[in-house]
Write a protein that holds these residues in place. Structure first.
Motif, mmCIF file in Angstrom:
data_model
loop_
_atom_site.group_PDB
_atom_site.id
_atom_site.type_symbol
_atom_site.label_atom_id
_atom_site.label_comp_id
_atom_site.label_asym_id
_atom_site.label_seq_id
_atom_site.Cartn_x
_atom_site.Cartn_y
_atom_site.Cartn_z
ATOM 1 N N PHE A 37 -7.419 9.669 44.060
ATOM 2 C CA PHE A 37 -7.523 8.232 44.277
ATOM 3 C C PHE A 37 -8.775 7.928 45.092
ATOM 4 N N TYR A 38 -9.414 6.807 44.766
ATOM 5 C CA TYR A 38 -10.644 6.407 45.427
ATOM 6 C C TYR A 38 -10.547 4.939 45.827
ATOM 7 N N ALA A 39 -11.209 4.599 46.924
ATOM 8 C CA ALA A 39 -11.284 3.208 47.379
ATOM 9 C C ALA A 39 -12.727 2.906 47.762
ATOM 10 N N ALA A 40 -13.150 1.690 47.442
ATOM 11 C CA ALA A 40 -14.520 1.257 47.735
ATOM 12 C C ALA A 40 -14.518 -0.255 47.876
ATOM 13 N N ASP A 41 -15.662 -0.789 48.314
ATOM 14 C CA ASP A 41 -15.816 -2.241 48.298
ATOM 15 C C ASP A 41 -15.634 -2.726 46.871
ATOM 16 N N GLU A 42 -14.969 -3.846 46.697
ATOM 17 C CA GLU A 42 -14.767 -4.439 45.366
ATOM 18 C C GLU A 42 -16.067 -5.035 44.820
ATOM 19 N N ARG A 43 -16.942 -5.472 45.697
ATOM 20 C CA ARG A 43 -18.175 -6.146 45.280
ATOM 21 C C ARG A 43 -19.354 -5.179 45.206
ATOM 22 N N CYS A 44 -20.087 -5.273 44.128
ATOM 23 C CA CYS A 44 -21.286 -4.470 43.931
ATOM 24 C C CYS A 44 -22.340 -4.878 44.969
ATOM 25 N N PRO A 45 -22.997 -3.912 45.625
ATOM 26 C CA PRO A 45 -24.024 -4.258 46.608
ATOM 27 C C PRO A 45 -25.317 -4.774 45.969
ATOM 28 N N HIS A 46 -25.404 -4.751 44.649
ATOM 29 C CA HIS A 46 -26.596 -5.235 43.955
ATOM 30 C C HIS A 46 -26.601 -6.758 43.898
#
Length: 121
Positions: A37-46
Protein backbone atom coordinates in the motif's frame (compact mmCIF):
# COMPACT_ATOMS: atom_id res chain seq x y z
CA UNK A 1 7.40 12.42 15.38
CA UNK A 2 5.01 10.09 13.58
CA UNK A 3 1.26 10.42 13.69
CA UNK A 4 -0.73 7.51 12.30
CA UNK A 5 -4.16 8.24 10.85
CA UNK A 6 -6.68 5.50 9.99
CA UNK A 7 -7.62 5.94 6.34
CA UNK A 8 -9.68 2.81 5.73
CA UNK A 9 -9.70 -0.94 5.49
CA UNK A 10 -7.26 -3.12 3.60
CA UNK A 11 -10.17 -4.51 1.57
CA UNK A 12 -11.20 -1.00 0.44
CA UNK A 13 -8.60 -1.30 -2.34
CA UNK A 14 -8.05 -4.20 -4.71
CA UNK A 15 -4.61 -4.67 -6.28
CA UNK A 16 -3.99 -2.07 -8.99
CA UNK A 17 -6.56 0.36 -7.59
CA UNK A 18 -6.20 3.96 -6.38
CA UNK A 19 -8.56 6.27 -4.55
CA UNK A 20 -8.59 9.67 -2.89
CA UNK A 21 -9.19 10.02 0.85
CA UNK A 22 -9.16 12.93 3.25
CA UNK A 23 -7.18 12.52 6.46
CA UNK A 24 -7.37 15.39 8.92
CA UNK A 25 -8.14 17.85 6.15
CA UNK A 26 -5.32 16.63 3.89
CA UNK A 27 -6.15 15.10 0.50
CA UNK A 28 -4.26 11.85 0.03
CA UNK A 29 -3.92 9.32 -2.75
CA UNK A 30 -4.03 5.68 -1.62
CA UNK A 31 -2.86 2.95 -3.97
CA UNK A 32 -2.48 -0.80 -3.74
CA UNK A 33 0.08 -2.67 -5.82
CA UNK A 34 -0.10 -6.38 -5.07
CA UNK A 35 -0.06 -6.61 -1.29
CA UNK A 36 1.75 -3.27 -0.84
CA UNK A 37 0.00 0.00 0.00
CA UNK A 38 1.17 3.51 -0.84
CA UNK A 39 0.06 7.00 0.18
CA UNK A 40 0.95 10.33 -1.40
CA UNK A 41 -0.41 13.81 -1.92
CA UNK A 42 -3.57 13.61 -4.04
CA UNK A 43 -2.55 16.67 -6.06
CA UNK A 44 0.17 16.59 -8.70
CA UNK A 45 2.99 19.05 -7.86
CA UNK A 46 3.11 20.05 -11.55
CA UNK A 47 -0.29 21.69 -12.11
CA UNK A 48 -2.49 20.30 -9.33
CA UNK A 49 -4.22 17.46 -11.17
CA UNK A 50 -6.05 14.86 -9.07
CA UNK A 51 -3.78 11.84 -9.22
CA UNK A 52 -6.55 9.42 -8.20
CA UNK A 53 -8.10 10.14 -11.60
CA UNK A 54 -4.86 9.17 -13.34
CA UNK A 55 -3.40 5.84 -14.38
CA UNK A 56 -1.47 3.44 -12.13
CA UNK A 57 1.14 1.21 -13.79
CA UNK A 58 3.03 -0.77 -11.20
CA UNK A 59 4.03 1.82 -8.61
CA UNK A 60 4.03 4.71 -11.11
CA UNK A 61 1.06 7.07 -11.23
CA UNK A 62 0.42 9.32 -14.25
CA UNK A 63 -1.27 12.66 -13.74
CA UNK A 64 -4.46 12.86 -15.81
CA UNK A 65 -4.03 16.58 -16.39
CA UNK A 66 -0.56 16.86 -17.93
CA UNK A 67 0.95 13.37 -18.02
CA UNK A 68 3.73 13.81 -15.47
CA UNK A 69 4.63 10.53 -13.74
CA UNK A 70 5.70 9.77 -10.19
CA UNK A 71 6.90 6.63 -8.44
CA UNK A 72 4.81 6.05 -5.31
CA UNK A 73 7.67 4.19 -3.62
CA UNK A 74 9.69 7.36 -3.04
CA UNK A 75 7.83 10.16 -4.85
CA UNK A 76 10.50 10.50 -7.52
CA UNK A 77 9.67 12.02 -10.90
CA UNK A 78 9.84 9.45 -13.68
CA UNK A 79 8.59 11.89 -16.33
CA UNK A 80 8.02 15.63 -16.05
CA UNK A 81 5.82 16.86 -18.86
CA UNK A 82 7.10 19.95 -20.64
CA UNK A 83 4.63 21.83 -22.76
CA UNK A 84 5.72 23.79 -25.82
CA UNK A 85 3.89 26.59 -27.57
CA UNK A 86 2.78 28.28 -24.37
CA UNK A 87 2.36 32.01 -24.06
CA UNK A 88 4.99 33.87 -22.03
CA UNK A 89 2.49 34.24 -19.17
CA UNK A 90 1.90 30.47 -19.05
CA UNK A 91 5.63 29.77 -19.35
CA UNK A 92 6.21 31.73 -16.15
CA UNK A 93 3.71 29.48 -14.37
CA UNK A 94 5.56 26.31 -15.34
CA UNK A 95 7.32 24.63 -12.48
CA UNK A 96 10.57 22.75 -12.55
CA UNK A 97 10.37 19.04 -11.67
CA UNK A 98 9.33 18.42 -8.08
CA UNK A 99 8.91 15.08 -6.44
CA UNK A 100 5.60 13.94 -5.05
CA UNK A 101 5.28 13.87 -1.26
CA UNK A 102 4.75 10.30 -0.09
CA UNK A 103 3.79 8.97 3.32
CA UNK A 104 4.50 5.65 5.07
CA UNK A 105 1.58 3.23 5.28
CA UNK A 106 1.19 0.63 8.01
CA UNK A 107 -1.24 -2.27 8.01
CA UNK A 108 -2.58 -3.03 11.47
CA UNK A 109 -4.97 -5.93 11.35
CA UNK A 110 -7.43 -5.01 8.62
CA UNK A 111 -6.87 -1.23 8.85
CA UNK A 112 -4.62 1.07 6.81
CA UNK A 113 -2.77 3.74 8.79
CA UNK A 114 -0.87 6.58 7.16
CA UNK A 115 1.92 8.46 8.90
CA UNK A 116 1.07 12.07 8.03
CA UNK A 117 4.03 13.46 10.02
CA UNK A 118 6.94 11.24 8.98
CA UNK A 119 10.36 12.12 10.26
CA UNK A 120 12.65 13.79 7.69
CA UNK A 121 14.22 11.40 5.22
Amino acid sequence: MSRLIDVGAVDDLVPGEMKAVVAEGRELLLARVGDEFYAADERCPHMGGRLSRGVLEGTVVTCPRHGSRFDLVDGSVTRWTEWSGLTLRMATLMKSPRSLEVFPVEVQGVRLLVDVDPSPR
